[in-house]
Design an enzyme around this catalytic site. Sequence first.
Site, PDB file in Angstrom:
ATOM      1  N   TYR A   1       0.820  -1.219   0.000  1.00  0.00           N
ATOM      2  CA  TYR A   1       0.000   0.000   0.000  1.00  0.00           C
ATOM      3  C   TYR A   1       0.855   1.272   0.000  1.00  0.00           C
ATOM      4  O   TYR A   1       0.347   2.347   0.343  1.00  0.00           O
ATOM      5  CB  TYR A   1      -0.957  -0.009   1.194  1.00  0.00           C
TER       6      TYR A   1
ATOM      7  N   PHE B   1      -5.415   7.525   6.250  1.00  0.00           N
ATOM      8  CA  PHE B   1      -5.848   6.211   6.709  1.00  0.00           C
ATOM      9  C   PHE B   1      -4.779   5.125   6.529  1.00  0.00           C
ATOM     10  O   PHE B   1      -5.033   3.954   6.799  1.00  0.00           O
ATOM     11  CB  PHE B   1      -7.145   5.805   5.987  1.00  0.00           C
TER      12      PHE B   1
ATOM     13  N   ARG C   1     -13.334  -4.880 -10.954  1.00  0.00           N
ATOM     14  CA  ARG C   1     -13.672  -3.676 -10.181  1.00  0.00           C
ATOM     15  C   ARG C   1     -15.175  -3.409 -10.192  1.00  0.00           C
ATOM     16  O   ARG C   1     -15.738  -2.903  -9.214  1.00  0.00           O
ATOM     17  CB  ARG C   1     -12.854  -2.478 -10.678  1.00  0.00           C
TER      18      ARG C   1
ATOM     19  N   THR D   1     -15.494   1.868  -3.572  1.00  0.00           N
ATOM     20  CA  THR D   1     -14.673   1.743  -2.366  1.00  0.00           C
ATOM     21  C   THR D   1     -15.532   1.844  -1.101  1.00  0.00           C
ATOM     22  O   THR D   1     -15.371   1.049  -0.169  1.00  0.00           O
ATOM     23  CB  THR D   1     -13.612   2.872  -2.338  1.00  0.00           C
TER      24      THR D   1
ATOM     25  N   ARG E   1     -18.899  -5.376  -2.396  1.00  0.00           N
ATOM     26  CA  ARG E   1     -18.802  -4.430  -1.274  1.00  0.00           C
ATOM     27  C   ARG E   1     -20.181  -4.061  -0.724  1.00  0.00           C
ATOM     28  O   ARG E   1     -20.349  -3.913   0.489  1.00  0.00           O
ATOM     29  CB  ARG E   1     -17.994  -3.207  -1.700  1.00  0.00           C
TER      30      ARG E   1
ATOM     31  N   GLU F   1       1.415  -6.014  -9.171  1.00  0.00           N
ATOM     32  CA  GLU F   1       0.818  -6.591  -7.961  1.00  0.00           C
ATOM     33  C   GLU F   1       0.807  -8.123  -8.021  1.00  0.00           C
ATOM     34  O   GLU F   1       1.003  -8.782  -6.995  1.00  0.00           O
ATOM     35  CB  GLU F   1      -0.602  -6.050  -7.772  1.00  0.00           C
TER      36      GLU F   1
HETATM   37  P1  ATP Z   1      -8.518  -1.228  -3.591  1.00  0.00           P
HETATM   38  O1  ATP Z   1      -7.264  -0.505  -4.010  1.00  0.00           O
HETATM   39  O2  ATP Z   1      -8.429  -1.872  -2.227  1.00  0.00           O
HETATM   40  O3  ATP Z   1      -9.036  -2.172  -4.609  1.00  0.00           O
HETATM   41  P2  ATP Z   1      -9.971   1.120  -4.234  1.00  0.00           P
HETATM   42  O4  ATP Z   1      -9.101   1.218  -5.438  1.00  0.00           O
HETATM   43  O5  ATP Z   1     -11.457   1.133  -4.390  1.00  0.00           O
HETATM   44  O6  ATP Z   1      -9.666  -0.155  -3.407  1.00  0.00           O
HETATM   45  P3  ATP Z   1      -8.212   3.060  -2.971  1.00  0.00           P
HETATM   46  O7  ATP Z   1      -8.521   4.496  -3.077  1.00  0.00           O
HETATM   47  O8  ATP Z   1      -7.125   2.469  -3.809  1.00  0.00           O
HETATM   48  O9  ATP Z   1      -9.588   2.253  -3.195  1.00  0.00           O
HETATM   49  O10 ATP Z   1      -7.922   2.752  -1.439  1.00  0.00           O
HETATM   50  C1  ATP Z   1      -7.283   1.557  -1.050  1.00  0.00           C
HETATM   51  C2  ATP Z   1      -7.953   1.033   0.204  1.00  0.00           C
HETATM   52  O11 ATP Z   1      -7.784   1.986   1.244  1.00  0.00           O
HETATM   53  C3  ATP Z   1      -9.475   0.870   0.083  1.00  0.00           C
HETATM   54  O12 ATP Z   1      -9.871  -0.355  -0.477  1.00  0.00           O
HETATM   55  C4  ATP Z   1      -9.890   0.963   1.534  1.00  0.00           C
HETATM   56  O13 ATP Z   1      -9.641  -0.260   2.234  1.00  0.00           O
HETATM   57  C5  ATP Z   1      -8.933   2.013   2.076  1.00  0.00           C
HETATM   58  N1  ATP Z   1      -9.521   3.353   2.023  1.00  0.00           N
HETATM   59  C6  ATP Z   1      -9.731   4.127   0.915  1.00  0.00           C
HETATM   60  N2  ATP Z   1     -10.290   5.317   1.238  1.00  0.00           N
HETATM   61  C7  ATP Z   1     -10.439   5.295   2.589  1.00  0.00           C
HETATM   62  C8  ATP Z   1     -10.948   6.215   3.550  1.00  0.00           C
HETATM   63  N3  ATP Z   1     -11.422   7.420   3.180  1.00  0.00           N
HETATM   64  N4  ATP Z   1     -10.934   5.840   4.849  1.00  0.00           N
HETATM   65  C9  ATP Z   1     -10.451   4.644   5.253  1.00  0.00           C
HETATM   66  N5  ATP Z   1      -9.936   3.736   4.403  1.00  0.00           N
HETATM   67  C10 ATP Z   1      -9.943   4.044   3.094  1.00  0.00           C
HETATM   68 MG    MG Z   2      -6.959   1.068  -5.334  1.00  0.00          MG
END
Ligand code: ATP
Ligand code: MG
Length: 140
Positions: A51, A59, A87, A93, A104, A128
């Site tokens: 990450y 976060f 996706r 998300t 989700r 990844e």
């Molecule tokens: P992922 O990358 O897990 O597939 P995503 O692309 O929908 O999800 P990202 O913006 O890449 O979302 O964020 C990665 C992860 O960080 C999210 O899946 C979630 O677990 C966490 N996350 C994202 N936004 C928030 C937030 N505002 N508060 C808490 N956790 C968050």
């Molecule tokens: Mg993501």
Amino acid sequence: MAIEHTLSILKPDATRRNLTGKINALFEAAGLRIVAQKRIQLSEAEAGAFYAVHKERPFYGSLVSSMLSAPVVVQVLAGENAVAKHREVMGATDPKKAEPHTVRAQFAESIEANSVHGSDSPENAATEIAFFFAGTEILP
Ligand code: ATP
Ligand code: MG
């Protein structure tokens, strides 16, 4: 269209609630094929590195510790347009904003404990997938 691959993670909130089969069934119903899969306990270093793109976000620390709180299932999914299709099946998300049929919407506990991860581009998918799998572990 060529077959694409993407990296999927069933997160600790999902493995803790024994949801692996239910989530996998949604992927398979969407035409995604599970071509590699293993249940692992992430180390702090692995979760932090995975990450790293989110390092500056507020976060980040909480996300990394939640990813360590139970085992995860890491998977490679294959199919036509697999990155986008996966996706779509995952949903937004924030589960409150996710379409009702998505993983989700049905299973996520919160925006952070949102049950699944999916790569967001074919380029990131390749990086990844290589983070977790050797080429020899991916079978048709
Ligand atoms: P992922 O990358 O897990 O597939 P995503 O692309 O929908 O999800 P990202 O913006 O890449 O979302 O964020 C990665 C992860 O960080 C999210 O899946 C979630 O677990 C966490 N996350 C994202 N936004 C928030 C937030 N505002 N508060 C808490 N956790 C968050
Ligand atoms: Mg993501």
